[in-house]
Design an enzyme around this catalytic site. Structure first.
Site, mmCIF file in Angstrom:
data_model
loop_
_atom_site.group_PDB
_atom_site.id
_atom_site.type_symbol
_atom_site.label_atom_id
_atom_site.label_comp_id
_atom_site.label_asym_id
_atom_site.label_seq_id
_atom_site.Cartn_x
_atom_site.Cartn_y
_atom_site.Cartn_z
ATOM 1 C CG ASP A 92 97.811 31.844 37.412
ATOM 2 O OD1 ASP A 92 97.432 30.715 37.780
ATOM 3 O OD2 ASP A 92 97.042 32.820 37.368
ATOM 4 C CG HIS B 105 92.787 35.774 37.735
ATOM 5 N ND1 HIS B 105 92.833 36.255 39.022
ATOM 6 C CD2 HIS B 105 91.583 35.148 37.621
ATOM 7 C CE1 HIS B 105 91.719 35.936 39.659
ATOM 8 N NE2 HIS B 105 90.939 35.279 38.831
#
Length: 427
Positions: free
Chosen positions: A218, A140
């Site tokens: 993440d 991301h």
């Protein structure tokens, strides 16, 4: 009803938003397949937020009166429950705005330097010329741009692990990169928000540590959907966000290794993160408050505490079993749509609860708009992963992502809307 219905959690009634009807009273129901963007909220979370604001609202760590003491207890209690939910320690569980802020905190405070004693102490860079940060092509933007900025400022190199045709990375390439001896940070997603790929993060972290590199994971797409034990994973930093885990927006979580956090400079400065302040100097508060400048997200923390309590009552093993079965059913049903191609791992076992796809002859934005005509909410776009889109050879995909509240009938409605959309386009 398909066999996957046997794994249904049957909790949709706990979420008030699903009582909504669109277009007119008694119109189409809400079919929500965009939990990868944000989750819907159960009544217990909404009520926890409202009750705190009605009955216990005060600032924390500042007052000695009874109401302030109640706010302290609510905020600190929420931190303990959030930490326990993922096997972490409260003292090394830092509340942030979201995962994006958590990763920026690490890139700024760890990447640019470390100190031992506060603002008066000397500093040395953890990342500098000749060093490298290693991430994957499936990240991301939140786990790309902070490292781009850090590497540009510090004269370091940002390198990428490649994504293969199955949406996976090579541990052999990881070893080759680590073997170059210049990697200071390995930062990877736990579950890809586009491909759904579940990375072997414990193995990646172990190999990074053996090579002398720091690691960050993440977990935005992992913590809401499967059992996560940050201590067992062993990452130096693990970040996730509240609003994808049935909690409110405006709160994220960073878990860090104590010895590293203690040596880092604060990311933000101001009230509550200090031990003492003089006219020309300051020293920092203890963990975790050192990284929580100003008034924190108090009500949001209370809401997140209620959210993890709700998920814990269901059981994260059950959540994963439900979503894995439903993902398998979704992959099967999407195969009924001519011209549809799903990206990422081919089976449900190797992916989280989402499927990104394209349909020949239809733009993803048109797919999403036509799905909405049938009351089905899906995402379309680059999903904050433009580099990955270039690797896939597309500008955008449509994405359906599931949560605890979804049922097989939601998948059937999605497929019906896609088939109807093909007819609109004359396909």
């Amino acid at each position: 009803m398909p066999p996957v219905a046997e794994s249904s959690l049957a909790v949709k009634a706990d979420f008030p938003i699903f009582a909504r009807r669109f277009d007119e009273p008694g119109g189409r129901a809400l079919i929500y397949l965009d939990s990868g963007a944000t989750s819907q909220k159960p009544e217990v979370v909404i009520e926890a937020l409202a009750n705190h604001l009605r009955e216990h609202n005060a600032n924390v760590h500042r007052g000695v009166y009874a109401l302030a003491q109640e706010a302290d207890a609510a905020y600190d209690g929420a931190r303990r429950r959030v930490a326990a939910f993922v096997g972490a320690e409260p003292e090394t569980t830092i509340f942030c705005k979201n995962v994006t802020e958590a990763i920026n905190l690490v890139a700024y405070s760890w990447g640019r330097g470390t100190t031992a004693g506060g603002a008066d102490a000397g500093s040395r860079a953890n990342v500098g010329p000749g060093d490298a940060v290693l991430i994957t092509q499936m990240e991301h933007h939140a786990n790309i741009i902070p490292w781009q900025v850090l590497c540009r400022e510090r004269g370091a190199e940002l390198r990428y692990l490649e994504v293969d045709a199955r949406g996976e990375i090579s541990l052999d390439q990881l070893d080759a990169e680590l073997g170059r001896g210049d990697v200071r940070m390995v930062a990877v997603t736990h579950v890809s928000n586009v491909l759904g790929t579940i990375l072997p993060v414990a193995e990646i972290v172990a190999r990074a540590r053996a090579a002398g590199a720091v690691s960050l994971v993440d977990g935005a797409q992992a913590v809401p959907h499967m059992p996560v034990d940050v201590a067992a994973i062993g990452a130096d930093f693990y970040a996730w966000t509240g609003h994808k885990a049935l909690g409110p927006t405006g709160i994220g979580v960073l878990h860090g290794r104590r010895e590293i956090l203690e040596g880092m400079e604060p990311f933000l400065t101001g009230g509550d993160m200090i031990a003492s302040v003089d006219f020309q100097s300051a020293t920092w508060n203890e963990l975790p408050y050192k990284f929580e400048a100003g008034t924190p997200p108090i009500a949001e923390a209370v809401g997140l505490g209620a959210a993890v309590d709700y998920l814990s009552a269901i059981g994260m093993e059950r959540v994963r079993a439900h979503e894995r079965a439903l993902t398998g059913y979704m992959l099967e049903r999407l195969g009924d749509v001519p011209g549809l191609r799903v990206t990422g791992p081919p089976g449900a076992a190797g992916r989280g609860g989402l499927a990104s796809f394209t349909i020949e002859g239809m733009h993803p934005h048109d797919i999403a708009e036509l799905a909405d005509r049938g009351g089905v909410c899906i995402r379309a776009g680059h999903h904050c992963a433009q580099p990955l889109m270039r690797c896939l050879g597309v500008s955008a995909t449509a994405r359906a992502s599931i949560g605890v509240y979804n049922e097989p009938s939601d998948i059937d409605a999605l497929v019906d809307s896609l088939l109807a959309g093909r007819e609109v386009f004359g396909l």
